[in-house]
Design an enzyme around this catalytic site. Structure first.
Site, PDB file in Angstrom:
ATOM      1  N   ARG A   1      -7.899   4.235  -6.813  1.00 46.85           N
ATOM      2  CA  ARG A   1      -6.868   5.173  -6.369  1.00 46.85           C
ATOM      3  C   ARG A   1      -7.278   5.829  -5.059  1.00 46.85           C
ATOM      4  NH1 ARG A   1      -6.688   9.369 -11.320  1.00 46.85           N
ATOM      5  NH2 ARG A   1      -5.265  10.393  -9.879  1.00 46.85           N
ATOM      6  N   GLY A   2      -6.299   6.481  -4.416  1.00 47.52           N
ATOM      7  CA  GLY A   2      -6.543   7.057  -3.092  1.00 47.52           C
ATOM      8  C   GLY A   2      -5.923   6.144  -2.047  1.00 47.52           C
TER       9      GLY A   2
ATOM     10  N   ARG B   1       2.277   0.749  -6.129  1.00 46.56           N
ATOM     11  CA  ARG B   1       2.482   2.213  -6.152  1.00 46.56           C
ATOM     12  C   ARG B   1       3.357   2.572  -4.952  1.00 46.56           C
ATOM     13  NH1 ARG B   1      -2.482   5.857  -7.215  1.00 46.56           N
ATOM     14  NH2 ARG B   1      -0.791   7.271  -7.778  1.00 46.56           N
TER      15      ARG B   1
ATOM     16  N   GLN C   1      -8.063  14.244 -11.704  1.00 48.88           N
ATOM     17  CA  GLN C   1      -8.917  13.515 -10.771  1.00 48.88           C
ATOM     18  C   GLN C   1      -9.875  14.429 -10.002  1.00 48.88           C
ATOM     19  OE1 GLN C   1      -5.166  12.859  -8.053  1.00 48.88           O
ATOM     20  NE2 GLN C   1      -6.823  11.608  -7.340  1.00 48.88           N
TER      21      GLN C   1
ATOM     22  N   ASP D   1      -1.110  11.224   1.313  1.00 49.05           N
ATOM     23  CA  ASP D   1      -0.722   9.835   1.039  1.00 49.05           C
ATOM     24  C   ASP D   1       0.297   9.313   2.038  1.00 49.05           C
ATOM     25  OD1 ASP D   1      -1.600  11.176  -1.596  1.00 49.05           O
ATOM     26  OD2 ASP D   1      -1.909   9.021  -1.848  1.00 49.05           O
TER      27      ASP D   1
ATOM     28  N   ASN E   1       1.399  14.693  -0.737  1.00 51.37           N
ATOM     29  CA  ASN E   1       0.060  14.604  -1.345  1.00 51.37           C
ATOM     30  C   ASN E   1       0.198  14.902  -2.834  1.00 51.37           C
ATOM     31  OD1 ASN E   1      -2.788  14.127  -1.017  1.00 51.37           O
ATOM     32  ND2 ASN E   1      -3.113  16.290  -1.447  1.00 51.37           N
TER      33      ASN E   1
HETATM   34  O1  MRU Z   1      -2.818   9.119  -7.186  1.00 48.78           O
HETATM   35  P1  MRU Z   1      -3.991   8.854  -6.341  1.00 48.78           P
HETATM   36  O2  MRU Z   1      -5.268   9.169  -6.996  1.00 48.78           O
HETATM   37  O3  MRU Z   1      -3.979   7.483  -5.723  1.00 48.78           O
HETATM   38  O4  MRU Z   1      -3.841   9.885  -5.157  1.00 48.78           O
HETATM   39  C1  MRU Z   1      -4.894  10.187  -4.313  1.00 48.78           C
HETATM   40  C2  MRU Z   1      -4.467  11.249  -3.413  1.00 48.78           C
HETATM   41  O5  MRU Z   1      -3.420  11.834  -3.563  1.00 48.78           O
HETATM   42  C3  MRU Z   1      -5.333  11.567  -2.258  1.00 48.78           C
HETATM   43  O6  MRU Z   1      -5.247  12.892  -1.923  1.00 48.78           O
HETATM   44  C4  MRU Z   1      -4.982  10.701  -1.143  1.00 48.78           C
HETATM   45  O7  MRU Z   1      -4.756   9.400  -1.390  1.00 48.78           O
HETATM   46  C5  MRU Z   1      -5.294  11.037   0.185  1.00 48.78           C
HETATM   47  S1  MRU Z   1      -6.822  10.933   0.909  1.00 48.78           S
HETATM   48  C6  MRU Z   1      -7.856   9.808   0.433  1.00 48.78           C
END
Ligand code: MRU
Length: 347
Positions: free
Chosen positions: A56-57, A99, A208, A249, A259
């Site tokens: 994720r991220g 996603r 998370q 994001d 975000n």
């Molecule tokens: O749902 P996720 O865990 O994929 O979301 C992660 C985030 O929202 C982070 O803040 C993001 O991707 C930005 S910076 C790495």
């Protein structure tokens, strides 16, 4: 003075050679209790890994998708019934729909597809195209790692005094190809002896912040405390937060920031308490094609992840209006309002 900024956390590994090797993902669903690496041998495995939040991220899922694209095309054999174009469409659709909110996923796939189309125009052989796709995936990873470092150094320039930083979500080594975005800035502050404390919001889905960000902070010896998302106002009111730094994001053309759910509330609170609200965003997360936050697709997750016992709602992201953002930090510098004019949108 040059400070060394590092993270020992990585979300991905490539195992073996390009002809037979595979990707491995650290299963983030099991952290911090267990470090289990899962083998991803096909584009379908990679898609499932992204959709199920093994990885994720925003930047990390972009890197993973690029490897998924290369793995998918490696398995493609010319067939009179299936054209290369329809296989590329399939990979785009499958991986790109894993996603919806993080734009890095589509951005990485666009880079892969453009690379294939350029080589096809030169009548390259499929083996060469697959090889070039692995080059592209490695380049996306390497560039993200380098951009994280540049972004962190620009973020560092915003601070002169040791500071208490509140962050949300996970934006570290697990979520990127390097030291992270917001957490990269926090790591840079620590390396420069300018980090007094980190408040880590627990953050949904799957807590998370409490599981991933807290683990990264512990791994790197950062002085951090996990708080529930609803405690942020309390600590701000007590004067215990000097700045908020979050990742993103997707940043829309007008500077609105998507975000993790809860970010908007933090921005309102920071505004009320006159605390700077900074967003750390690689340029790959700036989306020139989405005019404003209203057009950013917000992922709706299974409500039973919130509670299986009652009707529940579960949007995974929210949008912070550009007007609440003090600055966006990219690998090119610190960009102040008006963000629509100051941000270095790609292409
Ligand atoms: O749902 P996720 O865990 O994929 O979301 C992660 C985030 O929202 C982070 O803040 C993001 O991707 C930005 S910076 C790495």
């Amino acid at each position: 003075m040059t400070v060394e900024i590092t993270s020992r956390v990585v979300p991905l590994k490539w195992c073996g050679d390009r002809e037979t090797g595979h990707l491995q993902m650290l299963d983030q669903r099991l952290l911090p209790g267990r470090e289990v690496w899962l083998d991803m041998t096909s584009d379908r495995d990679v898609r499932r890994g992204i959709a199920d939040m093994v990885i994720r991220g925003a930047p990390a899922i972009g890197i993973a998708a690029a490897y998924g694209f290369a793995l998918g095309l490696r398995a493609f054999a010319y067939d009179p019934m299936v054209s290369l174009t329809s296989e590329l469409d399939r990979l785009d659709e499958q991986l790109g729909s894993a996603r919806p909110t993080a734009v890095n996923l589509r951005w990485a796939l666009y880079r892969c597809r453009s690379r294939v189309e350029a080589l096809e125009a030169q009548r390259a052989h499929l083996d060469e195209i697959v090889d070039a796709l692995f080059d592209e995936a490695e380049a996306i990873w390497r560039e993200d790692r380098d951009n994280n470092l540049a972004l962190a150094r620009h973020g560092l320039s915003l601070f002169e005094q040791p500071s208490r930083i509140l962050t949300h979500c996970n934006t570290g080594g697990l979520a990127t190809g390097g030291i992270g975005t917001a957490l990269g800035v926090i790591r840079a502050l620590d390396a420069a002896s300018l980090l007094q404390h980190v408040w880590v919001d627990e953050t949904r889905p799957y807590l998370q912040g409490a599981r991933l960000t807290a683990w990264e902070c512990a791994e790197d010896g950062l002085d951090a405390t996990v708080i529930t998302d609803s405690m942020a106002a309390h600590y701000m009111a007590q004067g215990l937060v000097d700045a908020v730094i979050v990742g993103t994001d997707r940043v829309a053309r007008n500077g609105d920031v998507a975000n993790k759910i809860g970010t908007y509330a933090l921005a309102v609170l920071a505004d009320h308490h006159e605390i700077p609200f900074y967003v750390a965003s690689p340029i790959s997360t700036l989306d020139p094609h989405t005019p404003s936050g209203a057009q950013i697709p917000i992922e709706e997750r299974d409500p039973s992840e919130v509670t299986p016992d009652f009707p529940a709602a579960h949007p995974a992201f929210d949008v912070t209006p550009a007007g609440l953002v003090s600055a966006i930090i990219t690998e090119r510098g610190v960009h102040r309002p008006p963000l629509a004019e100051s941000l270095p949108f790609p292409g």
